[in-house]
Write a protein that holds these residues in place. Structure first.
Motif: not given
Length: 356
Positions: A222-228, A123-130
């Motif tokens: 990179f499809t081994d793990l899901p990214i949300v 699970v990732v948070f980015s400066a570019h999505w607020e």
């Protein structure tokens, strides 16, 4: 004398890293999680040998994964070597370009996370999505689209590839955690644009604060793990973004890697800020204040020091807008209790592990 001492410290880390690899695993683990972190407290890694020792010292705790703030860089990480840059951008290309120290660190950082924690998802948070007033969480299905939310770069940067997938179960888990924490929250799909794409259309997708560093960390496929991906709080409140991280902290015990990306020094009005040799002293003073704050061992004192950073005299110079700084609070909130480790102290692009 100070520089000589620093170099000796880094050489010691390199020798320790080699020595530790020769020890039986139980002894190796006890040293890494005890003695070595205390030594490293006063020496911030700024070289390959130093950051590799810091990464080696991370405890392998797949049932309680640390939360990480990482420097996500910019499209310059993928800037074609054959392209020329203006003199104003030469420093950022050298420091954050494809052959610079940030790229080299990310190449070590990603594989270490996979090896140490064997995560079930990211699970990732980015400066570019607020977002303001509600939390959005991606539900992109079998393949995450890419949002190339940058403009005026060479054509090659609009051909970048990063193939990854989402996972509705993980998305629903994140949404429920936000709801449990009292947030208005919902999912967003490929059918809903979330920003302007530099290719000339609005679109959905992982933004460049995610896919540009991830393709270096994990490879172009990179499809081994899901990214949300989940949004940060557009109020730019340190406390508000800390609470966002705290809301998803349980994911760490579920085997989910929580990453928050930004750049602690990000002034596009002054490109000299992106390289230590050209940055004025106040940038360096602020960088040191960040590193000093995250190293405070006591949880509440560390939180107070982190919150005080926005009042530092160098804060506004380093961050004309807070978007690239507040992800630090997301990571800190997700790992607010426990040790903290500065995995690299590279000027303007430190990476920190919270909740060790």
């Amino acid at each position: 004398m100070r520089r000589a001492s620093h170099i000796k410290g880094l050489l010691l880390f390199a020798l320790l890293a080699i020595f530790l690899r020769l020890l039986p695993l139980p002894i190796h683990s006890r040293i890494l999680t005890g003695f070595l972190p205390r030594i490293m407290l006063n020496t911030i890694p700024t070289t390959e040998a130093g950051w590799r020792a810091s990464l080696d010292a991370l405890p392998a705790t797949p049932d309680n994964i640390p939360a990480f703030f990482f420097a996500h860089g910019s499209p310059m990480l993928a800037y074609p070597n054959s392209s020329t840059t203006t003199s104003a951008r030469a420093g950022i290309q050298a420091w954050q370009g494809p052959t610079g120290p940030l790229a080299n660190f990310l190449r070590d950082f990603g594989p270490t996370l996979l090896k140490k924690y064997n995560p079930k998802g990211i699970v990732v948070f980015s400066a570019h999505w607020e977002t303001l007033g509600e939390r959005l969480v991606t539900d992109y299905g079998d393949e995450n689209p890419l949002l190339m939310d940058y403009y005026g770069f060479p054509e090659a940067l609009y051909q970048l590839k990063f193939k990854s997938r989402g996972d509705s179960t993980l998305t629903k888990r994140v949404v429920q955690l936000f709801k449990d924490a009292g947030y208005l929250t919902r999912t967003t799909t490929k059918l809903e644009p979330r920003g302007e794409d530099g290719r000339g259309f609005p679109g959905p997708g992982l933004d460049h604060g995610v896919f540009v560093p991830f393709r270096i960390m994990f490879g172009e496929e990179f499809t081994d793990l899901p990214i949300v991906q989940a949004s940060i709080d557009a109020s730019m409140s340190p406390e508000g973004n800390w609470k966002i991280g705290k809301a998803v902290a349980e994911l760490r015990k579920d085997g989910i890697l929580v990453l928050a990306g930004g750049l602690p020094i990000h002034n596009l009005r002054d490109f000299s800020c992106f390289h230590p040799d050209t940055a004025q002293p106040l940038y360096h003073e602020f960088h040191k204040a960040i590193v000093d704050a995250v190293q405070i061992p006591e949880d509440e004192s560390r939180k107070r020091a982190l919150m005080a950073l926005t009042a530092h005299r160098g804060f506004r110079l380093a961050n004309p807008r807070e978007d690239h700084f507040v992800p630090l609070y997301v990571a800190a909130g997700a790992g607010e209790q426990g040790r903290v480790s500065v995995l690299n102290g590279l000027f303007g692009m430190a990476t920190v592990a919270f909740g060790l």
